[in-house]
Motif scaffolding. Structure first.
Motif, PDB file in Angstrom:
ATOM      1  N   TYR A   1      27.095 -42.475 -85.877  1.00  0.00           N
ATOM      2  CA  TYR A   1      27.194 -41.397 -84.889  1.00  0.00           C
ATOM      3  C   TYR A   1      28.607 -40.833 -84.934  1.00  0.00           C
ATOM      4  N   GLY A   2      28.728 -39.541 -84.690  1.00  0.00           N
ATOM      5  CA  GLY A   2      30.039 -38.920 -84.685  1.00  0.00           C
ATOM      6  C   GLY A   2      30.832 -39.232 -83.431  1.00  0.00           C
ATOM      7  N   THR A   3      30.124 -39.341 -82.304  1.00  0.00           N
ATOM      8  CA  THR A   3      30.785 -39.594 -81.027  1.00  0.00           C
ATOM      9  C   THR A   3      29.902 -40.484 -80.166  1.00  0.00           C
ATOM     10  N   SER A   4      30.502 -41.014 -79.117  1.00  0.00           N
ATOM     11  CA  SER A   4      29.712 -41.798 -78.177  1.00  0.00           C
ATOM     12  C   SER A   4      28.682 -40.917 -77.467  1.00  0.00           C
ATOM     13  N   SER A   5      28.982 -39.650 -77.293  1.00  0.00           N
ATOM     14  CA  SER A   5      28.025 -38.728 -76.673  1.00  0.00           C
ATOM     15  C   SER A   5      26.767 -38.595 -77.521  1.00  0.00           C
ATOM     16  N   GLU A   6      26.903 -38.537 -78.841  1.00  0.00           N
ATOM     17  CA  GLU A   6      25.737 -38.474 -79.716  1.00  0.00           C
ATOM     18  C   GLU A   6      24.874 -39.723 -79.552  1.00  0.00           C
ATOM     19  N   TYR A   7      25.518 -40.860 -79.465  1.00  0.00           N
ATOM     20  CA  TYR A   7      24.800 -42.128 -79.300  1.00  0.00           C
ATOM     21  C   TYR A   7      24.021 -42.134 -77.975  1.00  0.00           C
ATOM     22  N   VAL A   8      24.673 -41.729 -76.902  1.00  0.00           N
ATOM     23  CA  VAL A   8      24.020 -41.718 -75.589  1.00  0.00           C
ATOM     24  C   VAL A   8      22.876 -40.708 -75.572  1.00  0.00           C
ATOM     25  N   ARG A   9      23.077 -39.536 -76.162  1.00  0.00           N
ATOM     26  CA  ARG A   9      21.990 -38.547 -76.229  1.00  0.00           C
ATOM     27  C   ARG A   9      20.786 -39.104 -76.970  1.00  0.00           C
ATOM     28  N   GLU A  10      21.025 -39.833 -78.070  1.00  0.00           N
ATOM     29  CA  GLU A  10      19.930 -40.444 -78.819  1.00  0.00           C
ATOM     30  C   GLU A  10      19.196 -41.477 -77.967  1.00  0.00           C
ATOM     31  N   LEU A  11      19.915 -42.276 -77.207  1.00  0.00           N
ATOM     32  CA  LEU A  11      19.272 -43.250 -76.323  1.00  0.00           C
ATOM     33  C   LEU A  11      18.410 -42.557 -75.277  1.00  0.00           C
ATOM     34  N   ILE A  12      18.899 -41.470 -74.736  1.00  0.00           N
ATOM     35  CA  ILE A  12      18.138 -40.730 -73.719  1.00  0.00           C
ATOM     36  C   ILE A  12      16.887 -40.128 -74.340  1.00  0.00           C
ATOM     37  N   ARG A  13      17.008 -39.544 -75.541  1.00  0.00           N
ATOM     38  CA  ARG A  13      15.829 -38.985 -76.223  1.00  0.00           C
ATOM     39  C   ARG A  13      14.785 -40.067 -76.485  1.00  0.00           C
ATOM     40  N   ARG A  14      15.231 -41.223 -76.935  1.00  0.00           N
ATOM     41  CA  ARG A  14      14.294 -42.323 -77.191  1.00  0.00           C
ATOM     42  C   ARG A  14      13.589 -42.755 -75.912  1.00  0.00           C
ATOM     43  N   ASP A  15      14.320 -42.785 -74.823  1.00  0.00           N
ATOM     44  CA  ASP A  15      13.709 -43.156 -73.546  1.00  0.00           C
ATOM     45  C   ASP A  15      12.688 -42.104 -73.111  1.00  0.00           C
ATOM     46  N   GLN A  16      13.011 -40.827 -73.326  1.00  0.00           N
ATOM     47  CA  GLN A  16      12.051 -39.769 -73.015  1.00  0.00           C
ATOM     48  C   GLN A  16      10.774 -39.945 -73.829  1.00  0.00           C
ATOM     49  N   HIS A  17      10.913 -40.203 -75.119  1.00  0.00           N
ATOM     50  CA  HIS A  17       9.742 -40.396 -75.974  1.00  0.00           C
ATOM     51  C   HIS A  17       8.952 -41.625 -75.540  1.00  0.00           C
ATOM     52  N   ARG A  18       9.637 -42.682 -75.167  1.00  0.00           N
ATOM     53  CA  ARG A  18       8.966 -43.897 -74.710  1.00  0.00           C
ATOM     54  C   ARG A  18       8.161 -43.616 -73.451  1.00  0.00           C
ATOM     55  N   GLN A  19       8.735 -42.859 -72.539  1.00  0.00           N
ATOM     56  CA  GLN A  19       8.021 -42.523 -71.311  1.00  0.00           C
ATOM     57  C   GLN A  19       6.820 -41.623 -71.594  1.00  0.00           C
ATOM     58  N   GLN A  20       6.963 -40.676 -72.519  1.00  0.00           N
ATOM     59  CA  GLN A  20       5.839 -39.808 -72.885  1.00  0.00           C
ATOM     60  C   GLN A  20       4.720 -40.631 -73.502  1.00  0.00           C
ATOM     61  N   LEU A  21       5.076 -41.557 -74.389  1.00  0.00           N
ATOM     62  CA  LEU A  21       4.072 -42.417 -75.011  1.00  0.00           C
ATOM     63  C   LEU A  21       3.378 -43.272 -73.967  1.00  0.00           C
ATOM     64  N   ARG A  22       4.146 -43.819 -73.040  1.00  0.00           N
ATOM     65  CA  ARG A  22       3.544 -44.636 -71.980  1.00  0.00           C
ATOM     66  C   ARG A  22       2.556 -43.815 -71.152  1.00  0.00           C
ATOM     67  N   THR A  23       2.924 -42.588 -70.837  1.00  0.00           N
ATOM     68  CA  THR A  23       2.029 -41.707 -70.075  1.00  0.00           C
ATOM     69  C   THR A  23       0.733 -41.473 -70.838  1.00  0.00           C
ATOM     70  N   LEU A  24       0.850 -41.185 -72.135  1.00  0.00           N
ATOM     71  CA  LEU A  24      -0.350 -40.958 -72.939  1.00  0.00           C
ATOM     72  C   LEU A  24      -1.213 -42.213 -73.023  1.00  0.00           C
ATOM     73  N   LEU A  25      -0.573 -43.363 -73.191  1.00  0.00           N
ATOM     74  CA  LEU A  25      -1.329 -44.618 -73.253  1.00  0.00           C
ATOM     75  C   LEU A  25      -2.047 -44.897 -71.935  1.00  0.00           C
ATOM     76  N   MET A  26      -1.364 -44.651 -70.825  1.00  0.00           N
ATOM     77  CA  MET A  26      -1.989 -44.883 -69.519  1.00  0.00           C
ATOM     78  C   MET A  26      -3.145 -43.910 -69.291  1.00  0.00           C
ATOM     79  N   GLU A  27      -2.981 -42.654 -69.702  1.00  0.00           N
ATOM     80  CA  GLU A  27      -4.070 -41.684 -69.585  1.00  0.00           C
ATOM     81  C   GLU A  27      -5.266 -42.137 -70.407  1.00  0.00           C
ATOM     82  N   GLY A  28      -5.012 -42.621 -71.606  1.00  0.00           N
ATOM     83  CA  GLY A  28      -6.090 -43.102 -72.450  1.00  0.00           C
ATOM     84  C   GLY A  28      -6.762 -44.336 -71.871  1.00  0.00           C
ATOM     85  N   ALA A  29      -5.961 -45.228 -71.314  1.00  0.00           N
ATOM     86  CA  ALA A  29      -6.510 -46.470 -70.756  1.00  0.00           C
ATOM     87  C   ALA A  29      -7.367 -46.210 -69.528  1.00  0.00           C
ATOM     88  N   THR A  30      -7.037 -45.164 -68.789  1.00  0.00           N
ATOM     89  CA  THR A  30      -7.788 -44.885 -67.565  1.00  0.00           C
ATOM     90  C   THR A  30      -8.893 -43.853 -67.778  1.00  0.00           C
TER      91      THR A  30
END
Length: 78
Positions: free
Chosen positions: A25-54
């Motif tokens: 990573y070029g900066t700590s900000s890039e690293y933190v942004r990547e962590l936030i994006r991954r968390d967003q994707h994880r939450q989206q996946l969880r939502t889709l999985l829960m929709e499918g499960a229900t």
């Protein structure tokens, strides 16, 4: 782009600095942004999985199902 300041204990700051250096990573900000994006994707996946499960039961997914998908794709490509 908006600026956000965060406070970290020394141990976490050292960890972030190590990750920036080791993972290219070029900066700590890039690293933190990547962590936030991954968390967003994880939450989206969880939502889709829960929709499918229900959701209600569906038709069985078997050879006939996949063959009908292939046929639909072939017909759509024409």
């Amino acid at each position: 782009m908006t600026t956000m300041n965060i406070s970290l204990p020394d141990t976490l700051k050292m960890f972030v600095d190590e990750q920036v250096n080791e993972r290219g990573y070029g900066t700590s900000s890039e690293y933190v942004r990547e962590l936030i994006r991954r968390d967003q994707h994880r939450q989206q996946l969880r939502t889709l999985l829960m929709e499918g499960a229900t959701s209600g039961p569906t038709a069985p997914v078997d050879g006939d199902y996949f063959e009908s998908l292939r046929t639909r794709v072939r017909n759509a490509a024409k």
